[in-house]
Design a protein around this motif. Structure first.
Motif, PDB file in Angstrom:
ATOM      1  N   UNK A   1      66.740  55.033  23.491  1.00  0.00           N
ATOM      2  CA  UNK A   1      67.470  53.778  23.393  1.00  0.00           C
ATOM      3  C   UNK A   1      66.486  53.722  24.692  1.00  0.00           C
ATOM      4  N   UNK A   2      66.509  52.146  23.868  1.00  0.00           N
ATOM      5  CA  UNK A   2      65.163  51.676  24.840  1.00  0.00           C
ATOM      6  C   UNK A   2      65.597  50.692  26.019  1.00  0.00           C
TER       7      UNK A   2
ATOM      8  N   UNK B   1      63.350  50.625  29.578  1.00  0.00           N
ATOM      9  CA  UNK B   1      63.346  49.680  30.284  1.00  0.00           C
ATOM     10  C   UNK B   1      63.743  50.165  31.560  1.00  0.00           C
ATOM     11  N   UNK B   2      64.895  50.352  31.421  1.00  0.00           N
ATOM     12  CA  UNK B   2      65.342  50.094  33.361  1.00  0.00           C
ATOM     13  C   UNK B   2      64.639  51.269  34.372  1.00  0.00           C
TER      14      UNK B   2
ATOM     15  N   UNK C   1      60.350  47.560  32.731  1.00  0.00           N
ATOM     16  CA  UNK C   1      60.063  47.007  32.350  1.00  0.00           C
ATOM     17  C   UNK C   1      60.605  46.597  30.660  1.00  0.00           C
ATOM     18  N   UNK C   2      60.751  45.487  29.985  1.00  0.00           N
ATOM     19  CA  UNK C   2      61.476  45.565  29.209  1.00  0.00           C
ATOM     20  C   UNK C   2      60.564  45.225  27.634  1.00  0.00           C
ATOM     21  N   UNK C   3      59.184  44.999  27.822  1.00  0.00           N
ATOM     22  CA  UNK C   3      58.222  45.100  27.153  1.00  0.00           C
ATOM     23  C   UNK C   3      59.436  43.382  25.875  1.00  0.00           C
ATOM     24  N   UNK C   4      60.063  43.189  26.666  1.00  0.00           N
ATOM     25  CA  UNK C   4      61.040  41.715  26.330  1.00  0.00           C
ATOM     26  C   UNK C   4      60.909  40.478  26.488  1.00  0.00           C
TER      27      UNK C   4
ATOM     28  N   UNK D   1      64.246  40.192  30.810  1.00  0.00           N
ATOM     29  CA  UNK D   1      62.590  39.518  30.075  1.00  0.00           C
ATOM     30  C   UNK D   1      61.647  40.039  31.269  1.00  0.00           C
ATOM     31  N   UNK D   2      60.544  40.081  30.167  1.00  0.00           N
ATOM     32  CA  UNK D   2      58.963  40.488  31.648  1.00  0.00           C
ATOM     33  C   UNK D   2      58.553  38.847  31.680  1.00  0.00           C
TER      34      UNK D   2
END
Lengths: 340, 340
Positions: free
Chosen positions: A53-54, A58-59, A63-66, A121-122
């Motif tokens: 679960x990205x 990310x949470x 960092x979302x890598x988006x 978003x990053x």
DNA sequence: CTGTTAGCGCGTTCAT
DNA sequence: ATGAACGCGCTAACAG
């Protein structure tokens, strides 16, 4: 419709009688755990069709890598190419991309930024809308230290990196080409004046005139709102001029294409009565009759460079100091202008 | 580069000396709290430039309000239009959109699905790649009860909703138009045979032939791999035929455009020597000389309908049972075919 | 080598 | 009308 349940680490853990952290470690191939347990876990994860679960990830790692991308419109071939370049190279480096379009309005541009920022978003890659003449939302982004850069439709007052074409140079070359092929009175048809590219391309136009010892004639500069209606109106204005130009350089191809559609039925011969040139190299420009002389802008390449630089900054492989990346354009002489 | 800090509810809570849950309630306009505190909180949130963390919110409510879109390529004008329609109408209903392109490969199509599922999208809109001839990944999606539908490039074996054009009808009309304007030997140039639209458009072509009492001639069906090289090769093959067709219907416009580029320099007259028609109405088709007869497919409309139906299903306003939405196409007769 | 604990930011009980 | 406590799924620090 209810979405089906997704397998979680917890479930794998229960099934295997180990703790969740062990699962986490196994799945990210941590060196500090028994090869056997690792193998058992990886196999079970595959069997249960586990997908991380990205969101949660990310949470946790903040960092979302988006990356977020904002373009004026996705249906423009040029921007679609940019997006394609951005996406391919973002993916290559393990990043996803969220794309938004501003539909050329400031309001949507702001809304898009808000959404993308909320989505954590990053970083952002932004190409400004035509309407954007205030920059508070961008300074705000800057002040909040959210990494972003501008590409193609940029503004020079904001202290962030930008990726542009050598618009001045491209316009210089195309104007020079018109003059070299015999045009004496070259007109420049611009877009709205506060647009960055309107200004830059005008500079290139004026530069070429100067080089040929020609004084700029205010009658030979027109401004279009870049709508099809606006273009058609100006095409008629030019056709009616008592002292017509013998060469017309349009800031973007669609203007030139609209001009052709008006002039051809009137019997105006291109390039003999008026030579015509555009900018951007739209797909349609190559197939229209006569094929339109224009300036190629490699959009895919621009997207690639833009995203690479932003990621370099994000990952500390490039300085945070703003830089300006300038891509060269290529003049494509075709039959809408006379041969040398 | 380090990302600047984002304001959280916790910080607002501390500043105002209230609890986080109160902040949460105020920001979502819960009725059960004092108007004054609500006002104070909302003002403070604005002052501190609070933006909700959608990641955390989504994790909590296990819904992202985000849809995933997969298209073969974004630089195609048709798919760009679809995306535009999807995005506009998703936004209207409070959803975001993540767009991926498969670059026409099965491998990337699968990877995209994995990414989007991991990103917890609420649903998916997929247009299959040219390469996709196995459907395990889609059945998998189905079995995991992840809502999705197929559009344009669909497969009929998967029990999900699909949105398509009346390809059969469009092909029928364009073939009929060729026959009505005097063609006796009409060729169909298809794409790869396992493509849905290859089959459907061939059916329409055959249907029109039958109606005109013409037997299908296997010599008059060619298959292109749809690359520019493939198209050019076939253009030459046709030119060399001892018994050329007098009308050619290409499955998609780019094929017809490539044919023109080969035939025009050879002195083949269009439409007199051979009439030519395409499908999709690419922007270039309108400006080429002669303008290409083609079939308009409103991509924006398709995107709009697709996303509306998926959201209706997600939100329980439409049944979960798969339906098939078929959009009509419009024949655009132009000068590459003879007049009636 | 593995388990326990804590917390990312938020929404939602259950109390008061 | 408000606060405390819990958990969404995951990672990481600490303990053993």
């Amino acid at each position: 419709m209810k979405k089906g349940h997704q397998v979680t680490m917890k479930e794998i853990a229960k099934k295997l009688g180990v703790s969740v952290s062990t699962i986490s470690r196994a799945l990210k191939d941590s060196p500090e755990l028994h090869p056997d347990t690792k193998k058992r876990i990886v196999e079970m994860a595959k069997e249960m069709n586990y997908q991380p679960n990205l969101l949660a990830q990310s949470l946790r790692i903040s960092r979302t890598n988006t990356l977020g991308v904002i373009v004026p419109e996705i249906t423009s071939h040029f921007f679609a190419s940019c997006i394609s370049g951005i996406q391919d190279h973002a993916n290559k480096r393990g990043y996803n991309v969220m794309i938004c379009q501003s539909n050329e309005t400031l309001e949507l541009e702001k809304a898009n930024i808000r959404t993308l920022v909320s989505s954590q978003v990053d970083g952002l890659l932004i190409s400004l809308s035509r309407e954007t003449n205030k920059y508070d939302h961008l300074f705000d982004l800057y002040n909040r230290e959210i990494p972003f850069l501008l590409f193609d439709r940029v503004n020079e007052d904001i202290p962030v990196s930008r990726v542009t074409f050598n618009d001045e140079g491209g316009a210089y070359h195309v104007t020079k080409h018109l003059l070299e092929t015999g045009c004496k009175r070259v007109m420049y048809v611009s877009g709205p004046e506060d647009l960055y590219i309107s200004k830059k391309r005008k500079e290139g136009y004026l530069h070429a005139l100067t080089e040929f010892g020609i004084d700029a004639d205010p009658e030979l500069v027109k401004i279009s709102d870049l709508t099809s209606e606006g273009n058609v109106k100006i095409a008629h204005e030019i056709a009616k001029m008592t002292n017509r130009p013998d060469g017309v350089f349009c800031m973007i191809d669609p203007v030139a294409l609209d001009f052709m559609s008006v002039w051809k039925p009137m019997g105006i011969k291109i390039p003999d009565d008026m030579a015509l040139a555009g900018f951007t190299n739209n797909p349609a420009s190559a197939v229209i009759e006569p094929p339109l002389t224009t300036v190629a802008q490699p959009g895919y390449e621009m997207g690639k460079l833009a995203v690479s630089h932003l990621l370099d900054q994000l990952e500390g492989q490039a300085s945070d100091d703003p830089i300006s990346i300038v891509l060269e354009t290529t003049l494509l002489p075709r039959q809408s202008t006379k041969a040398l």
